[in-house]
Write an enzyme that holds these catalytic residues in place. Structure first.
Site, PDB file in Angstrom:
ATOM      1  N   ARG A  58       0.789  -1.238   0.296  1.00 58.26           N
ATOM      2  CA  ARG A  58      -0.084  -0.224  -0.298  1.00 58.26           C
ATOM      3  C   ARG A  58       0.556   1.490   0.226  1.00 58.26           C
ATOM      4  O   ARG A  58       0.737   2.358  -0.337  1.00 58.26           O
ATOM      5  CB  ARG A  58      -0.464  -0.512   1.280  1.00 58.26           C
ATOM      6  CG  ARG A  58      -1.566   0.813   1.291  1.00 58.26           C
ATOM      7  CD  ARG A  58      -2.886   0.639   2.154  1.00 58.26           C
ATOM      8  NE  ARG A  58      -2.887   0.489   3.059  1.00 58.26           N
ATOM      9  CZ  ARG A  58      -2.626   0.337   4.536  1.00 58.26           C
ATOM     10  NH1 ARG A  58      -1.754   1.145   5.107  1.00 58.26           N
ATOM     11  NH2 ARG A  58      -2.879  -0.596   5.401  1.00 58.26           N
ATOM     12  N   TYR A  60     -17.060  17.403 -14.613  1.00 54.38           N
ATOM     13  CA  TYR A  60     -17.200  16.165 -14.863  1.00 54.38           C
ATOM     14  C   TYR A  60     -18.250  15.389 -14.088  1.00 54.38           C
ATOM     15  O   TYR A  60     -17.992  16.491 -12.375  1.00 54.38           O
ATOM     16  CB  TYR A  60     -15.625  15.021 -14.560  1.00 54.38           C
ATOM     17  CG  TYR A  60     -16.491  13.433 -14.734  1.00 54.38           C
ATOM     18  CD1 TYR A  60     -17.022  13.118 -15.890  1.00 54.38           C
ATOM     19  CD2 TYR A  60     -15.959  12.739 -13.502  1.00 54.38           C
ATOM     20  CE1 TYR A  60     -17.785  11.615 -15.913  1.00 54.38           C
ATOM     21  CE2 TYR A  60     -16.426  11.771 -12.986  1.00 54.38           C
ATOM     22  CZ  TYR A  60     -17.040  10.689 -14.294  1.00 54.38           C
ATOM     23  OH  TYR A  60     -17.338   9.557 -14.264  1.00 54.38           O
ATOM     24  N   ASP A  85      -7.865  19.798 -13.415  1.00 53.21           N
ATOM     25  CA  ASP A  85      -7.998  18.538 -13.868  1.00 53.21           C
ATOM     26  C   ASP A  85      -7.906  18.610 -15.517  1.00 53.21           C
ATOM     27  O   ASP A  85      -8.252  19.151 -16.102  1.00 53.21           O
ATOM     28  CB  ASP A  85      -9.162  18.268 -14.162  1.00 53.21           C
ATOM     29  CG  ASP A  85     -10.206  17.118 -14.098  1.00 53.21           C
ATOM     30  OD1 ASP A  85      -8.848  16.153 -15.315  1.00 53.21           O
ATOM     31  OD2 ASP A  85     -10.508  15.948 -13.727  1.00 53.21           O
ATOM     32  N   LYS A 128      -8.303   8.024 -19.208  1.00 47.33           N
ATOM     33  CA  LYS A 128      -8.494   8.265 -20.414  1.00 47.33           C
ATOM     34  C   LYS A 128      -7.224   8.502 -21.586  1.00 47.33           C
ATOM     35  O   LYS A 128      -6.822   7.340 -21.626  1.00 47.33           O
ATOM     36  CB  LYS A 128      -8.758   9.577 -20.466  1.00 47.33           C
ATOM     37  CG  LYS A 128     -10.058   9.682 -18.973  1.00 47.33           C
ATOM     38  CD  LYS A 128     -11.278   8.920 -19.357  1.00 47.33           C
ATOM     39  CE  LYS A 128     -12.211   8.839 -17.893  1.00 47.33           C
ATOM     40  NZ  LYS A 128     -13.378   8.613 -18.193  1.00 47.33           N
TER      41      LYS A 128
HETATM   42  C1  LIG Z   1     -12.477  14.996 -16.643  1.00 47.26           C
HETATM   43  C2  LIG Z   1     -12.607  14.094 -15.909  1.00 47.26           C
HETATM   44  N1  LIG Z   1     -11.995  14.045 -14.495  1.00 47.26           N
HETATM   45  C3  LIG Z   1     -12.056  13.159 -13.632  1.00 47.26           C
HETATM   46  C4  LIG Z   1     -13.193  11.844 -14.531  1.00 47.26           C
HETATM   47  C5  LIG Z   1     -13.470  10.487 -13.115  1.00 47.26           C
HETATM   48  O1  LIG Z   1     -12.039   9.503 -13.928  1.00 47.26           O
HETATM   49  P1  LIG Z   1     -12.396   7.908 -13.336  1.00 47.26           P
HETATM   50  O2  LIG Z   1     -13.780   7.974 -14.667  1.00 47.26           O
HETATM   51  O3  LIG Z   1     -10.794   7.346 -14.110  1.00 47.26           O
HETATM   52  O4  LIG Z   1     -12.948   8.308 -11.829  1.00 47.26           O
HETATM   53  C6  LIG Z   1     -13.561  12.035 -15.481  1.00 47.26           C
HETATM   54  C7  LIG Z   1     -14.484  10.483 -16.040  1.00 47.26           C
HETATM   55  O5  LIG Z   1     -14.898  10.625 -16.772  1.00 47.26           O
HETATM   56  C8  LIG Z   1     -13.024  12.999 -16.193  1.00 47.26           C
HETATM   57  O6  LIG Z   1     -14.063  13.150 -17.411  1.00 47.26           O
END
Ligand SMILES: Cc1ncc(COP(=O)(O)O)c(C=O)c1O
Length: 384
Positions: A53, A105, A177, A202
């Site tokens: 961990r 998101y 982000d 992604k």
């Molecule tokens: C811009 C963005 N940030 C964060 C996330 C969250 O990521 P995860 O699905 O890997 O938890 C997403 C998921 O679609 C996203 O599009």
């Protein structure tokens, strides 16, 4: 390679940073250290590796790699993008206030409004393209400004340098982000951001076969805190996933170039198609964020939204595509198509969606790296 790739180009760093030959065998690829614990030399020592961990060499390689690509002090890897965001938010304490892009998101919106709000954190949802609105939302207790740029699915672009200055004037950290553009196109720390977040699920992984999240810190104090929370809370990235994401990143530069050139061809068709009412893509010269994005990024990315006017028209299109697949997510080699109002942003209440202009006729696509002409033809046949 021999030596430190820190001062080399992006593609070289993507391949070599955090990925030296394995010290045990010389393997060119960091092995998947699929272990939960490590044998120690003796009692009372301070071994580099003691428990899975806390430390794992495969995960560590990815963390060093993302820090080198974003230009940060260090990186930390988590089970998903949301797990990274969860750790990020432990920078805040009860009573702290955050100004957030109103079109983040949907999962981030849900986490902030339905989970963190129960723990004494406060949020204001603001159009962060409007600096006056951000300024007006800042309170004495504002400790964080949290943005996505461009946003999904409305493709709004925030001026990173300007918002960083504003946040810092008020002793708040700017978090970006950077999932949508990846460090290949945009490196927010270079524009004054303090922490970068990624859903590595992604573009970084790029093959739709692993989930992960990353935080990149700009100070040793943040990095130390994220390591401490990660070992305390345990929402870490598993070794196999770290391996897959690291492998994906090795081709990030070539993939992003193809993603974007395919997108240019898809956009060129969409803007002149009679069934398409509007195309939201910062690469279009009449997009309100075009000039800002040109300044702060080296590309426009491969995720975009277009309006076909109604839910019925969107449903028809989504059911007729053949090369595009109807699925949530983005950033993989395969092209995906989705309906934000009923899929990724279903957790945003209808009234909020209406305020954002997130209507039922909007369709979001993630343009993959198949042959561009196949993608264009597929959308054309589905729209006709
Ligand atoms: C811009 C963005 N940030 C964060 C996330 C969250 O990521 P995860 O699905 O890997 O938890 C997403 C998921 O679609 C996203 O599009």
């Amino acid at each position: 390679m021999k030596g430190d790739p820190k001062n080399l180009g992006f593609a070289t760093r993507a391949i070599h940073a955090g990925n030296p030959p394995d010290p045990t065998t010389g393997a060119v690829v960091t092995p998947i250290y699929q272990t939960s614990t490590y044998v120690q030399d003796g009692v009372g020592g301070e071994p580099e590796y003691e428990y899975g961990r806390v430390q794992n060499p495969t995960r560590r390689g990815l963390e060093i790699n993302i820090a080198a690509l974003e230009g940060g002090v260090d990186g930390h890897a988590f089970a998903t993008g949301m797990a990274a965001i969860q750790t990020l938010m432990t920078l805040l304490e009860v009573g702290d206030h955050t100004v957030v892009s109103h079109n983040v998101y949907g999962g981030t919106f849900r986490f902030f409004t339905q989970v963190l709000s129960r723990y004494g954190l406060e949020f204001s949802w603001v159009d962060t393209t409007d600096l006056a609105a951000v300024r007006a939302a800042i309170r004495p207790e504002t400790r964080m400004v949290y943005v996505e740029t461009p946003t999904n699915p409305m493709m709004e672009v925030t001026d990173l340098a300007a918002i960083a200055e504003l946040a810092h004037e008020h002793d708040a950290v700017l978090v970006v982000d950077n999932t949508f553009l990846s460090p290949y196109f945009q490196r927010p720390l270079e524009h004054g951001a303090d922490v970068v977040v990624h859903s590595a699920t992604k573009y970084l992984n790029g093959h739709s076969d692993a989930m992960g999240g990353l935080l990149v810190s700009s100070t040793p104090e943040q990095a130390e805190w994220f390591a401490f929370v990660s070992k305390s809370a345990g929402n870490i990235l598993a070794p196999m996933e770290a391996f897959l994401i690291q492998r994906g990143i090795k081709t990030l530069a070539v993939r992003m170039q193809t993603h974007e050139s395919n997108t240019r061809q898809v956009v060129a068709m969409l803007v002149q198609h009679p069934a398409v009412k509007a195309v939201l893509y910062p690469g279009l010269p009449d997009h309100p964020g075009h000039e800002i994005q040109k300044r702060q990024a080296t590309g426009f990315g491969a995720t975009l939204t277009f309006d076909v006017g109604s839910y019925a028209a969107a449903k028809r299109l989504l059911e007729r595509v053949r090369v595009f697949s109807l699925a949530e997510s983005l950033g993989g080699v395969e092209s995906l198509i989705s309906h934000p109002a009923s899929m990724t942003h279903a957790s945003v209440p209808a009234a909020e969606r209406a305020k954002l202009g997130l209507t039922d006729g909007l369709v979001r696509i993630s343009v993959g790296i198949e042959n561009a002409e196949d993608l264009v033809r597929d959308l054309e046949q589905a729209l006709d």
